[in-house]
Design a protein around this motif. Structure first.
Motif, short mmCIF file in Angstrom:
data_model
loop_
_atom_site.label_atom_id
_atom_site.label_comp_id
_atom_site.label_asym_id
_atom_site.label_seq_id
_atom_site.Cartn_x
_atom_site.Cartn_y
_atom_site.Cartn_z
N GLN A 100 -16.80 10.15 -29.80
CA GLN A 100 -16.88 8.66 -30.31
C GLN A 100 -18.20 7.86 -29.65
OE1 GLN A 100 -13.13 6.63 -29.05
NE2 GLN A 100 -12.73 6.25 -31.23
N LEU A 101 -18.83 8.56 -28.49
CA LEU A 101 -19.86 7.84 -28.07
C LEU A 101 -21.23 8.53 -28.50
CD1 LEU A 101 -18.74 7.40 -24.00
CD2 LEU A 101 -19.03 5.75 -26.15
N HIS A 102 -21.13 10.01 -28.85
CA HIS A 102 -22.15 10.75 -29.03
C HIS A 102 -22.90 10.08 -30.07
CE1 HIS A 102 -24.32 14.35 -29.81
NE2 HIS A 102 -24.28 14.07 -31.07
N GLY A 103 -24.48 10.05 -29.72
CA GLY A 103 -25.26 9.28 -30.71
C GLY A 103 -25.43 7.94 -30.72
N LYS A 104 -24.40 7.19 -30.14
CA LYS A 104 -24.60 5.70 -30.19
C LYS A 104 -25.68 5.26 -29.29
CE LYS A 104 -20.92 3.24 -30.58
NZ LYS A 104 -19.30 2.63 -29.93
N LYS A 105 -26.27 4.14 -29.59
CA LYS A 105 -27.19 3.27 -28.72
C LYS A 105 -26.33 2.09 -28.58
CE LYS A 105 -31.43 5.33 -30.61
NZ LYS A 105 -32.66 5.16 -30.92
N ILE A 106 -26.29 1.87 -26.86
CA ILE A 106 -25.46 0.71 -26.81
C ILE A 106 -26.24 -0.48 -25.85
CG2 ILE A 106 -23.56 0.01 -25.46
CD1 ILE A 106 -22.63 3.08 -25.78
N PRO A 107 -26.44 -1.39 -26.62
CA PRO A 107 -27.44 -2.44 -26.00
C PRO A 107 -26.87 -2.96 -24.51
CG PRO A 107 -26.88 -3.18 -28.13
CD PRO A 107 -25.98 -1.90 -28.14
N MET A 108 -27.49 -3.16 -23.89
CA MET A 108 -27.17 -3.56 -22.36
C MET A 108 -26.13 -4.81 -22.71
SD MET A 108 -28.04 -2.02 -20.08
CE MET A 108 -29.29 -2.10 -18.51
N GLY A 109 -25.20 -5.01 -21.81
CA GLY A 109 -24.25 -6.01 -21.86
C GLY A 109 -22.93 -5.89 -22.81
N GLU A 110 -23.27 -4.80 -23.76
CA GLU A 110 -22.14 -4.55 -24.61
C GLU A 110 -21.09 -3.36 -24.34
OE1 GLU A 110 -23.12 -4.31 -28.91
OE2 GLU A 110 -24.62 -5.86 -28.77
N THR A 111 -19.93 -3.32 -24.75
CA THR A 111 -18.95 -2.17 -24.25
C THR A 111 -19.37 -0.88 -24.90
OG1 THR A 111 -17.50 -2.92 -25.97
CG2 THR A 111 -17.25 -3.99 -23.93
N LEU A 112 -18.71 0.01 -24.58
CA LEU A 112 -19.27 1.40 -25.14
C LEU A 112 -18.53 1.48 -26.43
CD1 LEU A 112 -18.81 3.63 -22.03
CD2 LEU A 112 -20.82 2.85 -23.05
N LEU A 113 -17.12 0.94 -26.69
CA LEU A 113 -16.54 1.31 -27.78
C LEU A 113 -16.40 -0.22 -28.49
CD1 LEU A 113 -14.00 3.85 -26.92
CD2 LEU A 113 -16.05 4.20 -28.10
N ASN A 114 -16.46 -0.14 -29.84
CA ASN A 114 -16.11 -1.60 -30.51
C ASN A 114 -14.43 -1.66 -30.45
OD1 ASN A 114 -15.14 -0.15 -32.84
ND2 ASN A 114 -17.26 -0.22 -33.50
N ASP A 115 -14.18 -2.71 -31.12
CA ASP A 115 -12.59 -2.92 -31.05
C ASP A 115 -11.73 -1.81 -31.87
OD1 ASP A 115 -12.88 -5.14 -29.34
OD2 ASP A 115 -12.93 -6.55 -31.22
N GLU A 116 -12.71 -1.51 -32.98
CA GLU A 116 -11.88 -0.65 -33.79
C GLU A 116 -11.86 0.68 -33.26
OE1 GLU A 116 -9.88 0.45 -37.20
OE2 GLU A 116 -10.38 -1.54 -36.85
N GLU A 117 -13.01 1.22 -32.72
CA GLU A 117 -12.85 2.52 -31.87
C GLU A 117 -12.01 2.33 -30.82
OE1 GLU A 117 -17.69 3.81 -32.60
OE2 GLU A 117 -17.08 2.15 -31.19
N LYS A 118 -12.03 1.54 -30.14
CA LYS A 118 -10.81 1.24 -28.94
C LYS A 118 -9.43 1.60 -29.36
CE LYS A 118 -13.52 -1.81 -25.91
NZ LYS A 118 -13.35 -3.33 -25.55
N LYS A 119 -9.16 0.79 -30.80
CA LYS A 119 -7.78 1.07 -31.31
C LYS A 119 -7.65 2.47 -31.81
CE LYS A 119 -7.89 -3.10 -33.81
NZ LYS A 119 -7.28 -3.80 -35.05
N ASP A 120 -8.66 3.05 -32.34
CA ASP A 120 -8.48 4.15 -32.74
C ASP A 120 -8.12 5.33 -31.37
OD1 ASP A 120 -8.54 6.35 -34.88
OD2 ASP A 120 -10.55 6.76 -34.62
N PHE A 121 -8.84 5.09 -30.57
CA PHE A 121 -8.67 5.94 -29.31
C PHE A 121 -7.21 5.61 -28.63
CE2 PHE A 121 -8.99 6.24 -24.52
CZ PHE A 121 -9.16 7.72 -24.55
N LYS A 122 -6.79 4.43 -28.73
CA LYS A 122 -5.21 4.24 -28.13
C LYS A 122 -4.25 4.92 -29.09
CE LYS A 122 -5.35 1.85 -24.52
NZ LYS A 122 -5.34 2.49 -23.32
N LYS A 123 -4.66 4.90 -30.18
CA LYS A 123 -3.62 5.74 -31.33
C LYS A 123 -3.87 7.20 -30.99
CE LYS A 123 -3.73 2.82 -35.39
NZ LYS A 123 -4.51 2.76 -36.75
N PHE A 124 -5.09 7.52 -30.66
CA PHE A 124 -5.23 9.07 -30.47
C PHE A 124 -4.50 9.52 -29.13
CE2 PHE A 124 -7.53 12.74 -28.84
CZ PHE A 124 -7.45 13.61 -29.92
#
Length: 141
Positions: A100-124
């Motif tokens: 899920q993190l591959h190829g992402k550019k994450i601005p300083m101060g932001e979380t690694l995963l957005n809310d939708e990605e976090k939900k997807d990961f929890k389901k997984f």
């Protein structure tokens, strides 16, 4: 990359370290268990507790001792197989998160995963093994 972006060094191999440790346990415990024999059984079959409780049992006969030894070997092998399966499934969770993190550019101060990605990961995380494989294949080929 902007100055406010941060580099993430992610390694797919790191996802499978827990499985590698489990496989190492298989090698060591199998060696120990294969060499376990009747001579290693206790001479005193009482169980003493530090609170001064003492549990007494009759010493098993030779046939029962052999059955206990064989059952112990079987139980350890079952445990090791289960440990490998569970470790592999946990490795798939780490793999999914990493992909899920591959190829992402994450601005300083932001979380690694957005809310939708976090939900997807929890389901997984709560999926069974077969569903995890299908989801990985569907999402990441």
């Amino acid at each position: 990359m902007k100055k406010t972006d941060r580099n993430l060094n992610i390694s797919i191999e790191d996802c499978f370290k827990i499985f590698e440790q489990s496989f190492t346990r298989v090698k060591y415990f199998t060696c120990i268990t294969d060499n376990f024999d009747l001579s290693m059984l206790p001479s005193n079959w009482n169980i003493e507790n530090s609170s001064s409780l003492k549990y007494c049992m009759n010493e098993p006969n030779e046939a029962d001792k052999q059955m206990l030894t064989d059952a112990y070997k079987h139980f350890i092998q079952c445990y090791l197989v289960r440990d490998c399966i569970e470790s592999f499934v946990l490795s798939l969770d780490k793999l999914f998160y990493t992909l899920q993190l591959h190829g992402k550019k994450i601005p300083m101060g932001e979380t690694l995963l957005n809310d939708e990605e976090k939900k997807d990961f929890k389901k997984f995380e709560y999926m069974g093994y077969g569903c995890k494989i299908k989801k990985l294949k569907k999402n990441f080929n």
